[in-house]
Scaffold this motif. Sequence first.
Motif, short mmCIF file in Angstrom:
data_model
loop_
_atom_site.label_atom_id
_atom_site.label_comp_id
_atom_site.label_asym_id
_atom_site.label_seq_id
_atom_site.Cartn_x
_atom_site.Cartn_y
_atom_site.Cartn_z
N VAL A 43 36.70 33.05 25.38
CA VAL A 43 37.54 34.03 26.06
C VAL A 43 38.23 33.30 27.20
O VAL A 43 37.57 32.63 28.00
CB VAL A 43 36.71 35.21 26.60
N SER A 44 39.54 33.39 27.26
CA SER A 44 40.30 32.71 28.30
C SER A 44 41.07 33.72 29.13
O SER A 44 41.58 34.71 28.60
CB SER A 44 41.31 31.74 27.67
N VAL A 45 41.12 33.47 30.43
CA VAL A 45 41.93 34.28 31.33
C VAL A 45 42.78 33.36 32.18
O VAL A 45 42.39 32.24 32.49
CB VAL A 45 41.08 35.20 32.24
N THR A 46 43.97 33.83 32.52
CA THR A 46 44.81 33.11 33.47
C THR A 46 44.88 33.93 34.74
O THR A 46 44.98 35.16 34.70
CB THR A 46 46.24 32.87 32.93
N ILE A 47 44.78 33.23 35.85
CA ILE A 47 44.80 33.86 37.17
C ILE A 47 46.01 33.30 37.91
O ILE A 47 46.19 32.08 37.99
CB ILE A 47 43.50 33.56 37.94
N GLU A 53 52.70 34.99 37.34
CA GLU A 53 52.44 35.71 36.10
C GLU A 53 51.17 35.18 35.47
O GLU A 53 50.99 33.97 35.36
CB GLU A 53 53.61 35.53 35.12
N GLY A 54 50.30 36.10 35.06
CA GLY A 54 49.06 35.74 34.40
C GLY A 54 48.34 37.00 33.99
O GLY A 54 48.82 38.12 34.20
N ASP A 55 47.16 36.83 33.40
CA ASP A 55 46.35 37.99 33.02
C ASP A 55 45.92 38.78 34.26
O ASP A 55 45.82 40.00 34.23
CB ASP A 55 45.10 37.55 32.26
N TYR A 56 45.65 38.06 35.34
CA TYR A 56 45.25 38.66 36.61
C TYR A 56 46.14 38.04 37.70
O TYR A 56 46.22 36.83 37.80
CB TYR A 56 43.77 38.38 36.92
N ALA A 70 38.54 38.69 37.33
CA ALA A 70 38.96 37.92 36.15
C ALA A 70 37.81 37.12 35.57
O ALA A 70 37.60 37.10 34.35
CB ALA A 70 40.12 36.99 36.53
N ALA A 74 36.03 37.58 31.82
CA ALA A 74 35.96 36.50 30.83
C ALA A 74 34.55 36.35 30.27
O ALA A 74 34.38 35.88 29.15
CB ALA A 74 36.43 35.19 31.44
N ALA A 84 38.78 29.83 32.51
CA ALA A 84 39.69 30.45 33.48
C ALA A 84 40.66 29.39 33.95
O ALA A 84 40.25 28.29 34.34
CB ALA A 84 38.91 31.02 34.66
#
Length: 167
Positions: A43-47, A53-56, A70, A74, A84
């Motif tokens: 599971v990947s998240v962008t902060i 711009e990102g998931d969070y 975030a 994840a 992350a």
Amino acid sequence: FDVRRGYADGGGITADDRYPVLTELIDEVREALSGATGSNKTVSVTIAPYGGEGDYVCTGTGDEAIINQALNAATANGTKPATAVFMPGSYNLTGTINVPANVTVTAYQASFSKMEGSDNVVIAGNSVRWSGGNFSTAEFVGGLVFGNYATVRDISNGTYTGMTVGN
């Protein structure tokens, strides 16, 4: 690979197997993804910093709240491994970033500033892998604490008061 319609029309370009290494790599990735289950799928998240711009996306003050949200998302439901990625920019902290165990963090061109409080800047669980990041803090503000079996690389501006890495 595929040739898009229009490129082959009259241009003499046809799809063929001249790129077997690329084709094999694509097939391996597809096979790996099709076999992934909820228990082993990454599971990947962008902060992102304020305005990014990102998931969070952080607010520009007290950014640790969004960052921790975030990181927890994840690793929700025990999904491992998790990654992350901090987008380039500035993150302003008033508290601690808490990184759960077994998370890979990439923070190249990300700057973390903490100018108040005595809490640690980062507390990371066991087997966390953290790469990159520029840290600046006021005098006597806490340090970076990583659990056992951590991997820490390419951190710059070590103006925090201390750094602890277990085992």
